[in-house]
Design a protein around this motif. Structure first.
Motif, PDB file in Angstrom:
ATOM      1  N   LEU A   1       5.375   7.724  -4.255  1.00 29.41           N
ATOM      2  CA  LEU A   1       4.380   8.750  -4.562  1.00 29.41           C
ATOM      3  C   LEU A   1       3.558   9.058  -3.321  1.00 29.41           C
ATOM      4  CD1 LEU A   1       2.870   7.448  -7.947  1.00 29.41           C
ATOM      5  CD2 LEU A   1       4.530   9.295  -7.677  1.00 29.41           C
ATOM      6  N   GLU A   2       3.103  10.301  -3.227  1.00 27.89           N
ATOM      7  CA  GLU A   2       2.104  10.668  -2.221  1.00 27.89           C
ATOM      8  C   GLU A   2       0.795  10.937  -2.952  1.00 27.89           C
ATOM      9  OE1 GLU A   2       2.748  13.643   1.186  1.00 27.89           O
ATOM     10  OE2 GLU A   2       1.358  14.700  -0.141  1.00 27.89           O
ATOM     11  N   VAL A   3      -0.283  10.350  -2.494  1.00 27.23           N
ATOM     12  CA  VAL A   3      -1.578  10.510  -3.147  1.00 27.23           C
ATOM     13  C   VAL A   3      -2.609  10.998  -2.137  1.00 27.23           C
ATOM     14  CG1 VAL A   3      -2.165   8.064  -2.770  1.00 27.23           C
ATOM     15  CG2 VAL A   3      -3.377   9.369  -4.523  1.00 27.23           C
ATOM     16  N   GLN A   4      -3.487  11.871  -2.591  1.00 29.53           N
ATOM     17  CA  GLN A   4      -4.596  12.341  -1.752  1.00 29.53           C
ATOM     18  C   GLN A   4      -5.875  12.076  -2.518  1.00 29.53           C
ATOM     19  OE1 GLN A   4      -6.997  15.106  -1.785  1.00 29.53           O
ATOM     20  NE2 GLN A   4      -7.645  14.406   0.219  1.00 29.53           N
ATOM     21  N   PHE A   5      -6.830  11.359  -1.873  1.00 32.07           N
ATOM     22  CA  PHE A   5      -8.064  11.019  -2.567  1.00 32.07           C
ATOM     23  C   PHE A   5      -9.232  11.003  -1.586  1.00 32.07           C
ATOM     24  CE2 PHE A   5      -6.331   7.039  -1.023  1.00 32.07           C
ATOM     25  CZ  PHE A   5      -7.431   6.287  -0.636  1.00 32.07           C
ATOM     26  N   THR A   6     -10.435  11.013  -2.137  1.00 30.35           N
ATOM     27  CA  THR A   6     -11.649  10.917  -1.328  1.00 30.35           C
ATOM     28  C   THR A   6     -12.409   9.657  -1.732  1.00 30.35           C
ATOM     29  OG1 THR A   6     -12.950  12.218  -2.914  1.00 30.35           O
ATOM     30  CG2 THR A   6     -11.849  13.425  -1.150  1.00 30.35           C
ATOM     31  N   TYR A   7     -13.103   9.068  -0.765  1.00 29.40           N
ATOM     32  CA  TYR A   7     -13.884   7.876  -1.067  1.00 29.40           C
ATOM     33  C   TYR A   7     -15.221   7.947  -0.349  1.00 29.40           C
ATOM     34  CZ  TYR A   7     -13.488   5.670   3.525  1.00 29.40           C
ATOM     35  OH  TYR A   7     -13.601   5.389   4.857  1.00 29.40           O
ATOM     36  N   ALA A   8     -16.143   7.130  -0.789  1.00 32.05           N
ATOM     37  CA  ALA A   8     -17.458   7.032  -0.150  1.00 32.05           C
ATOM     38  C   ALA A   8     -17.884   5.575  -0.152  1.00 32.05           C
ATOM     39  CB  ALA A   8     -18.487   7.881  -0.891  1.00 32.05           C
ATOM     40  N   GLY A   9     -18.628   5.196   0.874  1.00 31.82           N
ATOM     41  CA  GLY A   9     -19.075   3.820   0.972  1.00 31.82           C
ATOM     42  C   GLY A   9     -20.476   3.735   1.543  1.00 31.82           C
ATOM     43  N   SER A  10     -21.008   2.540   1.547  1.00 31.72           N
ATOM     44  CA  SER A  10     -22.335   2.305   2.101  1.00 31.72           C
ATOM     45  C   SER A  10     -22.374   0.885   2.652  1.00 31.72           C
ATOM     46  CB  SER A  10     -23.407   2.470   1.026  1.00 31.72           C
ATOM     47  OG  SER A  10     -24.691   2.132   1.544  1.00 31.72           O
ATOM     48  N   VAL A  11     -22.917   0.738   3.859  1.00 33.43           N
ATOM     49  CA  VAL A  11     -23.064  -0.593   4.444  1.00 33.43           C
ATOM     50  C   VAL A  11     -24.444  -0.717   5.063  1.00 33.43           C
ATOM     51  CG1 VAL A  11     -21.987   0.153   6.611  1.00 33.43           C
ATOM     52  CG2 VAL A  11     -22.119  -2.273   6.082  1.00 33.43           C
ATOM     53  N   ARG A  12     -25.089  -1.834   4.790  1.00 40.03           N
ATOM     54  CA  ARG A  12     -26.398  -2.146   5.380  1.00 40.03           C
ATOM     55  C   ARG A  12     -26.183  -3.307   6.339  1.00 40.03           C
ATOM     56  NH1 ARG A  12     -30.843  -0.333   2.367  1.00 40.03           N
ATOM     57  NH2 ARG A  12     -32.028  -2.239   2.773  1.00 40.03           N
ATOM     58  N   TYR A  13     -26.645  -3.158   7.565  1.00 34.55           N
ATOM     59  CA  TYR A  13     -26.297  -4.121   8.591  1.00 34.55           C
ATOM     60  C   TYR A  13     -27.395  -4.242   9.636  1.00 34.55           C
ATOM     61  CZ  TYR A  13     -25.455   0.001  11.436  1.00 34.55           C
ATOM     62  OH  TYR A  13     -25.620   1.187  12.109  1.00 34.55           O
ATOM     63  N   THR A  14     -27.309  -5.309  10.413  1.00 36.15           N
ATOM     64  CA  THR A  14     -28.154  -5.473  11.595  1.00 36.15           C
ATOM     65  C   THR A  14     -27.239  -5.762  12.776  1.00 36.15           C
ATOM     66  OG1 THR A  14     -28.412  -7.843  11.169  1.00 36.15           O
ATOM     67  CG2 THR A  14     -30.120  -6.376  10.297  1.00 36.15           C
ATOM     68  N   GLY A  15     -27.699  -5.504  13.963  1.00 37.37           N
ATOM     69  CA  GLY A  15     -26.907  -5.794  15.156  1.00 37.37           C
ATOM     70  C   GLY A  15     -25.799  -4.793  15.393  1.00 37.37           C
ATOM     71  N   THR A  16     -24.602  -5.293  15.739  1.00 36.69           N
ATOM     72  CA  THR A  16     -23.517  -4.416  16.179  1.00 36.69           C
ATOM     73  C   THR A  16     -22.340  -4.338  15.217  1.00 36.69           C
ATOM     74  OG1 THR A  16     -22.440  -6.196  17.387  1.00 36.69           O
ATOM     75  CG2 THR A  16     -24.054  -4.890  18.587  1.00 36.69           C
ATOM     76  N   VAL A  17     -22.473  -4.775  13.995  1.00 40.21           N
ATOM     77  CA  VAL A  17     -21.333  -4.720  13.075  1.00 40.21           C
ATOM     78  C   VAL A  17     -20.915  -3.286  12.779  1.00 40.21           C
ATOM     79  CG1 VAL A  17     -21.762  -6.931  11.961  1.00 40.21           C
ATOM     80  CG2 VAL A  17     -22.855  -4.877  11.074  1.00 40.21           C
TER      81      VAL A  17
END
Length: 222
Positions: free
Chosen positions: A144-160
């Motif tokens: 199968l070929e699939v096309q999708f959208t996603y969203a994320g969130s990251v809270r960090y300090t320094g250089t990650v």
């Protein structure tokens, strides 16, 4: 007699044509419902992978804090955990895929962990989820070929930020020097919100769907 014979031939022809049409309709119906079921299974896999994949960047406490470098044993154990996770959701060359993307991603996670394990930054929290599955296209009985959208969130300090969601610009030596030359505990908490459109090829393997390769990825960082 000839009229009866011709009539029987016509009736037989009509019956055969009817059976052929019925067979085509039944095959089309089975194929349609099978495709609908395949889409549900594949979508569930995509959603599960997206939600859990952010965990590959996390190191166990206390190494998830800035200024606390992880030892080689801890990094190796986490990488083994990541490999088991990726093999659950990705095709690998020996099993099916010839693209090598599964192996490449596994290698990248090792780099990611090494950099993140130097204590130059810390991830406070991270989430990701599929927003919408826009299309499925059947390429074969097991593809199968699939096309999708996603969203994320990251809270960090320094250089990650540079380590996890952006290209790996920093070489290991630079990260080590950076970690040893700054007061990382004073870094402010920052937030990054990646969103993206993904097109991927999925392959059915051992009774489930796996990611074979990503054809297109357009990711933005807000």
């Amino acid at each position: 007699m000839r009229q009866i014979s011709n009539s029987l031939l016509r009736n037989r022809g009509i019956w055969l044509a009817g059976l052929l049409i019925l067979g085509i309709c039944l095959y089309g119906g089975v194929d349609f419902f099978q495709f609908q079921w395949q889409k549900k299974e594949a979508e569930a896999m995509i959603r599960s992978y997206t939600e859990q994949s952010v965990g590959m960047a996390f190191l166990p406490a206390p190494y998830n804090r800035t200024g606390r470098p992880a030892d080689e044993e801890t990094l190796a154990a986490k990488q083994e955990e990541n490999e088991q996770f990726l093999r659950q959701y990705w095709c690998f060359g020996k099993e099916g895929s010839q693209s090598g993307q599964g192996e490449e991603l596994l290698e990248k996670t090792e780099q990611l962990l090494w950099l993140n394990g130097q204590g130059a930054g810390a991830i406070e929290s991270a989430t990701a989820a599929v927003q919408s599955v826009n299309s499925f296209r059947k390429l074969g009985p097991r593809t199968l070929e699939v096309q999708f959208t996603y969203a994320g969130s990251v809270r960090y300090t320094g250089t990650v930020q540079a380590v996890v969601f952006r290209p790996l610009h920093l070489v290991p030596e630079a990260v080590q020097i950076y970690a040893n030359s700054r007061d990382l505990e004073g870094d402010p908490l920052q937030k990054l919100s990646p969103t993206g459109d993904i097109t991927a090829i999925l392959t059915r393997e051992k009774g489930g769907w796996k990611i074979d390769q990503v054809l297109y990825a357009n990711v933005m960082y807000n």
